[in-house]
Design a protein around this motif. Structure first.
Motif, PDB file in Angstrom:
ATOM      1  N   LYS A  98       1.555  28.765  45.038  1.00 40.89           N
ATOM      2  CA  LYS A  98       0.908  27.736  44.223  1.00 40.89           C
ATOM      3  C   LYS A  98      -0.202  27.039  45.017  1.00 40.89           C
ATOM      4  O   LYS A  98      -1.278  26.786  44.485  1.00 40.89           O
ATOM      5  CB  LYS A  98       1.930  26.703  43.753  1.00 40.89           C
ATOM      6  CG  LYS A  98       2.899  27.216  42.725  1.00 40.89           C
ATOM      7  CD  LYS A  98       2.190  27.607  41.465  1.00 40.89           C
ATOM      8  CE  LYS A  98       2.368  26.568  40.414  1.00 40.89           C
ATOM      9  NZ  LYS A  98       1.791  26.924  39.133  1.00 40.89           N
ATOM     10  N   ALA A  99       0.062  26.741  46.280  1.00 40.52           N
ATOM     11  CA  ALA A  99      -0.944  26.077  47.115  1.00 40.52           C
ATOM     12  C   ALA A  99      -2.154  26.995  47.316  1.00 40.52           C
ATOM     13  O   ALA A  99      -3.300  26.557  47.230  1.00 40.52           O
ATOM     14  CB  ALA A  99      -0.343  25.683  48.458  1.00 40.52           C
ATOM     15  N   LEU A 100      -1.904  28.261  47.587  1.00 32.91           N
ATOM     16  CA  LEU A 100      -2.989  29.213  47.798  1.00 32.91           C
ATOM     17  C   LEU A 100      -3.823  29.383  46.532  1.00 32.91           C
ATOM     18  O   LEU A 100      -5.057  29.435  46.591  1.00 32.91           O
ATOM     19  CB  LEU A 100      -2.427  30.554  48.263  1.00 32.91           C
ATOM     20  CG  LEU A 100      -3.433  31.598  48.697  1.00 32.91           C
ATOM     21  CD1 LEU A 100      -4.268  31.069  49.861  1.00 32.91           C
ATOM     22  CD2 LEU A 100      -2.728  32.871  49.102  1.00 32.91           C
ATOM     23  N   SER A 101      -3.182  29.458  45.366  1.00 34.30           N
ATOM     24  CA  SER A 101      -3.945  29.599  44.129  1.00 34.30           C
ATOM     25  C   SER A 101      -4.781  28.346  43.860  1.00 34.30           C
ATOM     26  O   SER A 101      -5.903  28.449  43.354  1.00 34.30           O
ATOM     27  CB  SER A 101      -3.016  29.889  42.942  1.00 34.30           C
ATOM     28  OG  SER A 101      -2.230  28.758  42.634  1.00 34.30           O
ATOM     29  N   GLY A 102      -4.263  27.170  44.208  1.00 35.93           N
ATOM     30  CA  GLY A 102      -5.044  25.942  44.060  1.00 35.93           C
ATOM     31  C   GLY A 102      -6.251  25.914  44.978  1.00 35.93           C
ATOM     32  O   GLY A 102      -7.339  25.479  44.582  1.00 35.93           O
ATOM     33  N   ILE A 103      -6.079  26.395  46.188  1.00 36.92           N
ATOM     34  CA  ILE A 103      -7.199  26.458  47.146  1.00 36.92           C
ATOM     35  C   ILE A 103      -8.257  27.433  46.657  1.00 36.92           C
ATOM     36  O   ILE A 103      -9.453  27.145  46.695  1.00 36.92           O
ATOM     37  CB  ILE A 103      -6.683  26.842  48.551  1.00 36.92           C
ATOM     38  CG1 ILE A 103      -5.848  25.708  49.138  1.00 36.92           C
ATOM     39  CG2 ILE A 103      -7.836  27.196  49.480  1.00 36.92           C
ATOM     40  CD1 ILE A 103      -5.102  26.070  50.406  1.00 36.92           C
ATOM     41  N   ARG A 105      -8.834  28.367  43.538  1.00 45.53           N
ATOM     42  CA  ARG A 105      -9.494  27.779  42.382  1.00 45.53           C
ATOM     43  C   ARG A 105     -10.530  26.727  42.808  1.00 45.53           C
ATOM     44  O   ARG A 105     -11.615  26.650  42.258  1.00 45.53           O
ATOM     45  CB  ARG A 105      -8.465  27.138  41.466  1.00 45.53           C
ATOM     46  CG  ARG A 105      -8.308  27.917  40.178  1.00 45.53           C
ATOM     47  CD  ARG A 105      -7.389  27.248  39.182  1.00 45.53           C
ATOM     48  NE  ARG A 105      -6.054  27.780  39.428  1.00 45.53           N
ATOM     49  CZ  ARG A 105      -4.951  27.070  39.587  1.00 45.53           C
ATOM     50  NH1 ARG A 105      -4.980  25.779  39.502  1.00 45.53           N
ATOM     51  NH2 ARG A 105      -3.808  27.656  39.808  1.00 45.53           N
ATOM     52  N   ALA A 106     -10.182  25.913  43.803  1.00 47.24           N
ATOM     53  CA  ALA A 106     -11.099  24.869  44.285  1.00 47.24           C
ATOM     54  C   ALA A 106     -12.328  25.489  44.956  1.00 47.24           C
ATOM     55  O   ALA A 106     -13.438  24.968  44.824  1.00 47.24           O
ATOM     56  CB  ALA A 106     -10.383  23.940  45.247  1.00 47.24           C
ATOM     57  N   LEU A 107     -12.149  26.584  45.673  1.00 50.02           N
ATOM     58  CA  LEU A 107     -13.272  27.224  46.351  1.00 50.02           C
ATOM     59  C   LEU A 107     -14.202  27.948  45.366  1.00 50.02           C
ATOM     60  O   LEU A 107     -15.397  28.104  45.659  1.00 50.02           O
ATOM     61  CB  LEU A 107     -12.769  28.214  47.408  1.00 50.02           C
ATOM     62  CG  LEU A 107     -12.086  27.583  48.623  1.00 50.02           C
ATOM     63  CD1 LEU A 107     -11.490  28.676  49.515  1.00 50.02           C
ATOM     64  CD2 LEU A 107     -13.065  26.722  49.388  1.00 50.02           C
ATOM     65  N   LYS A 108     -13.691  28.384  44.230  1.00 47.34           N
ATOM     66  CA  LYS A 108     -14.517  29.064  43.233  1.00 47.34           C
ATOM     67  C   LYS A 108     -15.484  28.115  42.536  1.00 47.34           C
ATOM     68  O   LYS A 108     -16.509  28.533  42.033  1.00 47.34           O
ATOM     69  CB  LYS A 108     -13.645  29.749  42.185  1.00 47.34           C
ATOM     70  CG  LYS A 108     -13.030  31.039  42.664  1.00 47.34           C
ATOM     71  CD  LYS A 108     -12.262  31.697  41.530  1.00 47.34           C
ATOM     72  CE  LYS A 108     -11.707  33.029  41.926  1.00 47.34           C
ATOM     73  NZ  LYS A 108     -10.971  33.663  40.828  1.00 47.34           N
ATOM     74  N   LYS A 109     -15.143  26.815  42.485  1.00 50.58           N
ATOM     75  CA  LYS A 109     -16.006  25.850  41.769  1.00 50.58           C
ATOM     76  C   LYS A 109     -17.240  25.511  42.494  1.00 50.58           C
ATOM     77  O   LYS A 109     -17.633  25.565  43.491  1.00 50.58           O
ATOM     78  CB  LYS A 109     -15.208  24.570  41.497  1.00 50.58           C
ATOM     79  CG  LYS A 109     -14.136  24.814  40.488  1.00 50.58           C
ATOM     80  CD  LYS A 109     -13.414  23.514  40.177  1.00 50.58           C
ATOM     81  CE  LYS A 109     -12.337  23.783  39.131  1.00 50.58           C
ATOM     82  NZ  LYS A 109     -11.662  22.582  38.733  1.00 50.58           N
TER      83      LYS A 109
END
Length: 109
Positions: A98-103, A105-109
């Motif tokens: 979950k933490a990795l997917s959040g990171i 997602r944040a880097l894609k923006k």
């Protein structure tokens, strides 16, 4: 109440290694040291008015056996308790994912 908090803090300071690693055992000539994942928490509080005395405290802990260090003629090895390791690893892997997917997602923006 302050004395209670100080006593709990002093005892908790000495728990660490002794909770994670047990005393050496000898069974049929094989020596081993049990290993556990341990967690402890303590809390205390006090709030009182002029004529009132209030206070409270509590604590708790958890220890999960994860295996043992075994000493044989061939040397020292770690023998894991697979059921406990799986029980501990599944939530860890889920949270890490979950933490990795959040990171990501944040880097894609």
């Amino acid at each position: 109440m302050t004395n209670l908090v100080l006593k709990l803090a002093e005892q908790a300071k000495n728990i660490g290694v002794t909770a994670a690693y047990g005393e050496q055992q000898d069974v049929d000539g094989v020596k081993f040291v049990p290993v556990a994942l341990s967690y402890y928490g303590f809390g205390a509080g006090s709030e009182g008015g002029d004529d009132e005395a209030a206070g409270g405290g509590g604590g708790g802990g958890l220890a999960v056996p994860v295996g043992a260090y075994i000493k044989t003629r061939d040397g020292l090895r770690f023998d894991p308790n697979l059921i406990s390791l799986i029980a501990v690893a599944i939530p860890f892997i889920w949270v890490s994912g979950k933490a990795l997917s959040g990171i990501i997602r944040a880097l894609k923006k």
